[in-house]
Design a protein around this motif. Structure first.
Motif, PDB file in Angstrom:
ATOM      1  N   HIS A   1      70.267 -28.932 -18.460  1.00 57.86           N
ATOM      2  CA  HIS A   1      70.052 -27.985 -19.555  1.00 57.86           C
ATOM      3  C   HIS A   1      69.540 -26.685 -18.955  1.00 57.86           C
ATOM      4  O   HIS A   1      68.553 -26.685 -18.204  1.00 57.86           O
ATOM      5  CB  HIS A   1      69.041 -28.539 -20.560  1.00 57.86           C
ATOM      6  CG  HIS A   1      68.777 -27.631 -21.722  1.00 57.86           C
ATOM      7  ND1 HIS A   1      67.583 -27.614 -22.398  1.00 57.86           N
ATOM      8  CD2 HIS A   1      69.563 -26.691 -22.320  1.00 57.86           C
ATOM      9  CE1 HIS A   1      67.640 -26.710 -23.369  1.00 57.86           C
ATOM     10  NE2 HIS A   1      68.832 -26.134 -23.344  1.00 57.86           N
ATOM     11  N   VAL A   2      70.208 -25.598 -19.280  1.00 56.82           N
ATOM     12  CA  VAL A   2      69.855 -24.271 -18.764  1.00 56.82           C
ATOM     13  C   VAL A   2      69.518 -23.366 -19.945  1.00 56.82           C
ATOM     14  O   VAL A   2      70.300 -23.269 -20.900  1.00 56.82           O
ATOM     15  CB  VAL A   2      71.028 -23.663 -17.954  1.00 56.82           C
ATOM     16  CG1 VAL A   2      70.704 -22.246 -17.504  1.00 56.82           C
ATOM     17  CG2 VAL A   2      71.377 -24.544 -16.748  1.00 56.82           C
ATOM     18  N   ILE A   3      68.361 -22.726 -19.890  1.00 57.80           N
ATOM     19  CA  ILE A   3      67.987 -21.739 -20.916  1.00 57.80           C
ATOM     20  C   ILE A   3      68.071 -20.354 -20.293  1.00 57.80           C
ATOM     21  O   ILE A   3      67.521 -20.121 -19.209  1.00 57.80           O
ATOM     22  CB  ILE A   3      66.549 -21.979 -21.447  1.00 57.80           C
ATOM     23  CG1 ILE A   3      66.399 -23.402 -22.004  1.00 57.80           C
ATOM     24  CG2 ILE A   3      66.193 -20.947 -22.517  1.00 57.80           C
ATOM     25  CD1 ILE A   3      64.958 -23.746 -22.425  1.00 57.80           C
ATOM     26  N   VAL A   4      68.758 -19.449 -20.986  1.00 66.97           N
ATOM     27  CA  VAL A   4      68.889 -18.068 -20.505  1.00 66.97           C
ATOM     28  C   VAL A   4      68.395 -17.128 -21.596  1.00 66.97           C
ATOM     29  O   VAL A   4      68.755 -17.293 -22.767  1.00 66.97           O
ATOM     30  CB  VAL A   4      70.374 -17.726 -20.195  1.00 66.97           C
ATOM     31  CG1 VAL A   4      70.495 -16.316 -19.631  1.00 66.97           C
ATOM     32  CG2 VAL A   4      70.994 -18.735 -19.234  1.00 66.97           C
ATOM     33  N   THR A   5      67.563 -16.145 -21.219  1.00 70.98           N
ATOM     34  CA  THR A   5      67.268 -15.061 -22.162  1.00 70.98           C
ATOM     35  C   THR A   5      68.103 -13.850 -21.755  1.00 70.98           C
ATOM     36  O   THR A   5      68.354 -13.637 -20.569  1.00 70.98           O
ATOM     37  CB  THR A   5      65.784 -14.663 -22.195  1.00 70.98           C
ATOM     38  OG1 THR A   5      65.422 -14.075 -20.935  1.00 70.98           O
ATOM     39  CG2 THR A   5      64.881 -15.838 -22.498  1.00 70.98           C
ATOM     40  N   SER A   6      68.533 -13.079 -22.756  1.00 67.75           N
ATOM     41  CA  SER A   6      69.421 -11.959 -22.464  1.00 67.75           C
ATOM     42  C   SER A   6      69.213 -10.836 -23.481  1.00 67.75           C
ATOM     43  O   SER A   6      68.751 -11.079 -24.591  1.00 67.75           O
ATOM     44  CB  SER A   6      70.870 -12.451 -22.516  1.00 67.75           C
ATOM     45  OG  SER A   6      71.786 -11.437 -22.162  1.00 67.75           O
ATOM     46  N   GLY A   7      69.578  -9.644 -23.070  1.00 74.57           N
ATOM     47  CA  GLY A   7      69.520  -8.501 -23.988  1.00 74.57           C
ATOM     48  C   GLY A   7      68.138  -7.902 -24.085  1.00 74.57           C
ATOM     49  O   GLY A   7      67.206  -8.319 -23.390  1.00 74.57           O
ATOM     50  N   PRO A   8      67.988  -6.922 -24.957  1.00 72.95           N
ATOM     51  CA  PRO A   8      66.670  -6.306 -25.157  1.00 72.95           C
ATOM     52  C   PRO A   8      65.888  -7.084 -26.215  1.00 72.95           C
ATOM     53  O   PRO A   8      66.416  -8.035 -26.797  1.00 72.95           O
ATOM     54  CB  PRO A   8      67.045  -4.932 -25.719  1.00 72.95           C
ATOM     55  CG  PRO A   8      68.272  -5.200 -26.535  1.00 72.95           C
ATOM     56  CD  PRO A   8      69.013  -6.329 -25.836  1.00 72.95           C
ATOM     57  N   THR A   9      64.648  -6.737 -26.420  1.00 73.48           N
ATOM     58  CA  THR A   9      63.987  -7.136 -27.667  1.00 73.48           C
ATOM     59  C   THR A   9      63.742  -5.869 -28.468  1.00 73.48           C
ATOM     60  O   THR A   9      63.640  -4.775 -27.909  1.00 73.48           O
ATOM     61  CB  THR A   9      62.655  -7.878 -27.447  1.00 73.48           C
ATOM     62  OG1 THR A   9      61.711  -6.997 -26.820  1.00 73.48           O
ATOM     63  CG2 THR A   9      62.846  -9.125 -26.591  1.00 73.48           C
ATOM     64  N   HIS A  10      63.721  -6.017 -29.778  1.00 71.44           N
ATOM     65  CA  HIS A  10      63.395  -4.909 -30.675  1.00 71.44           C
ATOM     66  C   HIS A  10      62.026  -5.177 -31.283  1.00 71.44           C
ATOM     67  O   HIS A  10      61.794  -6.262 -31.827  1.00 71.44           O
ATOM     68  CB  HIS A  10      64.428  -4.795 -31.807  1.00 71.44           C
ATOM     69  CG  HIS A  10      65.727  -4.190 -31.362  1.00 71.44           C
ATOM     70  ND1 HIS A  10      66.751  -3.929 -32.242  1.00 71.44           N
ATOM     71  CD2 HIS A  10      66.149  -3.783 -30.142  1.00 71.44           C
ATOM     72  CE1 HIS A  10      67.771  -3.383 -31.571  1.00 71.44           C
ATOM     73  NE2 HIS A  10      67.434  -3.301 -30.301  1.00 71.44           N
TER      74      HIS A  10
ATOM     75  N   SER B   1      72.080  -4.006 -22.019  1.00 74.16           N
ATOM     76  CA  SER B   1      73.344  -4.348 -22.684  1.00 74.16           C
ATOM     77  C   SER B   1      73.460  -5.850 -22.921  1.00 74.16           C
ATOM     78  O   SER B   1      74.216  -6.291 -23.777  1.00 74.16           O
ATOM     79  CB  SER B   1      74.521  -3.884 -21.824  1.00 74.16           C
ATOM     80  OG  SER B   1      74.551  -4.627 -20.611  1.00 74.16           O
ATOM     81  N   GLY B   2      72.732  -6.631 -22.117  1.00 78.81           N
ATOM     82  CA  GLY B   2      72.884  -8.088 -22.176  1.00 78.81           C
ATOM     83  C   GLY B   2      74.053  -8.613 -21.350  1.00 78.81           C
ATOM     84  O   GLY B   2      74.284  -9.821 -21.303  1.00 78.81           O
TER      85      GLY B   2
ATOM     86  N   SER C   1      69.185 -14.727 -27.251  1.00 73.80           N
ATOM     87  CA  SER C   1      69.618 -13.335 -27.093  1.00 73.80           C
ATOM     88  C   SER C   1      68.944 -12.399 -28.073  1.00 73.80           C
ATOM     89  O   SER C   1      68.891 -12.668 -29.273  1.00 73.80           O
ATOM     90  CB  SER C   1      71.138 -13.253 -27.285  1.00 73.80           C
ATOM     91  OG  SER C   1      71.565 -11.909 -27.214  1.00 73.80           O
ATOM     92  N   GLY C   2      68.468 -11.281 -27.547  1.00 70.40           N
ATOM     93  CA  GLY C   2      68.030 -10.176 -28.381  1.00 70.40           C
ATOM     94  C   GLY C   2      69.255  -9.478 -28.953  1.00 70.40           C
ATOM     95  O   GLY C   2      70.387  -9.926 -28.730  1.00 70.40           O
ATOM     96  N   PRO C   3      69.050  -8.390 -29.705  1.00 72.20           N
ATOM     97  CA  PRO C   3      70.181  -7.711 -30.352  1.00 72.20           C
ATOM     98  C   PRO C   3      71.137  -7.083 -29.329  1.00 72.20           C
ATOM     99  O   PRO C   3      70.756  -6.189 -28.586  1.00 72.20           O
ATOM    100  CB  PRO C   3      69.498  -6.618 -31.191  1.00 72.20           C
ATOM    101  CG  PRO C   3      68.069  -7.030 -31.303  1.00 72.20           C
ATOM    102  CD  PRO C   3      67.754  -7.788 -30.054  1.00 72.20           C
ATOM    103  N   VAL C   4      72.359  -7.582 -29.286  1.00 74.32           N
ATOM    104  CA  VAL C   4      73.400  -7.055 -28.395  1.00 74.32           C
ATOM    105  C   VAL C   4      74.695  -6.930 -29.189  1.00 74.32           C
ATOM    106  O   VAL C   4      74.822  -7.493 -30.273  1.00 74.32           O
ATOM    107  CB  VAL C   4      73.645  -7.967 -27.168  1.00 74.32           C
ATOM    108  CG1 VAL C   4      72.419  -8.048 -26.272  1.00 74.32           C
ATOM    109  CG2 VAL C   4      74.074  -9.367 -27.593  1.00 74.32           C
TER     110      VAL C   4
END
Ligand code: C5P
Length: 223
Positions: free
Chosen positions: A10-19, A33-34, A55-58
């Motif tokens: 199991h792999v967890i990835v965070t991506s993108g910005p946070t708002h 950009s993510g 993922s943050g907003p992308v």
């Protein structure tokens, strides 16, 4: 789903910005950009892993084969990561806002003659450091470092301070074309040393990184 070197992981990835909301209509954010995080999630899924992409907003499409959890703020992102644990690998590729604003419940109005509002900032949790130091620490914790100078020295310092196993460091100084672009010049920094990669497409950086992670996990197991 695909069968490969990460099957059963199991792999967890965070991506993108946070708002981080200022009021119901405004926010502060980091530039991201993510693309790199999403490419890593796709590569991990293609290598057989079960992937949770937080993922943050992308504006990117969901990568194939991943469970995608969409969030806005750093605190939401942290909570989503904690819900997704346990995992074998955590990869923090998101550009998390370091600070948030105490949110105003109503839109802040621009009154004629009134002074511009002043915001005081509150520190956000460090998701990477929290995961690396947490009770359910994944076997491999990987962070990113976007630096404009002394890239490797700063990455080493970050590796130690945040307690991760690997830092993917890249030069985002002006003219590097990394931000929003499709290529990345990455250095893989661990306690053992540095592996510098040539300028590669973000998809190729993702494939290489996933390959290295699979090798490291296999080596841990054999030991
Ligand atoms: O300290 P800096 O923001 O440069 O560190 C970048 C690394 O830390 C990235 O892997 C990023 O995803 C992670 N990070 C995080 N939570 C924060 C700040 C950064 O997970 N609040």
């Amino acid at each position: 789903s695909a069968h490969g070197p990460l099957t059963g992981r199991h792999v967890i990835v965070t991506s993108g910005p946070t708002h981080e909301a200022i009021d119901p209509v405004r926010y502060i954010a980091n530039r991201s950009s993510g693309k790199q995080g999403h490419a890593i999630a796709a590569a991990a899924a293609a290598a057989g892993a079960r992937v949770t992409l937080v993922s943050g907003p992308v504006t990117l499409p969901d990568p194939p084969g991943c469970d995608v959890v969409r969030v806005e703020s750093a605190r939401d992102m942290f909570a989503a990561v904690e819900r997704a644990l346990p995992a074998d690998v955590f990869i923090g590729a998101a550009a998390v806002a370091d600070w948030r604003v105490d949110v105003a419940p109503q839109k802040i109005k621009k009154e004629k003659g009134a002074r511009a509002p002043v915001f005081s900032l509150v520190e956000n949790p460090d998701i990477l450091a929290g995961v690396a130091g947490g009770a359910r620490r994944p076997r491999l914790v990987v962070g990113f470092a976007a630096e404009t100078q002394d890239v490797i020295a700063h990455a080493r310092e970050k590796l130690i301070r945040k307690g991760c196993d690997l830092i993917v460091a890249n030069d985002v100084s002006e003219g590097s074309g990394v931000f929003g672009g499709d290529a990345n010049e990455a250095h893989l920094v661990s306690r053992d040393g540095v592996e510098s990669w040539p300028r590669l497409a973000k998809a190729a950086v993702a494939t290489r990184l996933v390959g290295r992670l699979a090798d490291i996990l296999a080596t841990c197991e054999a030991a």
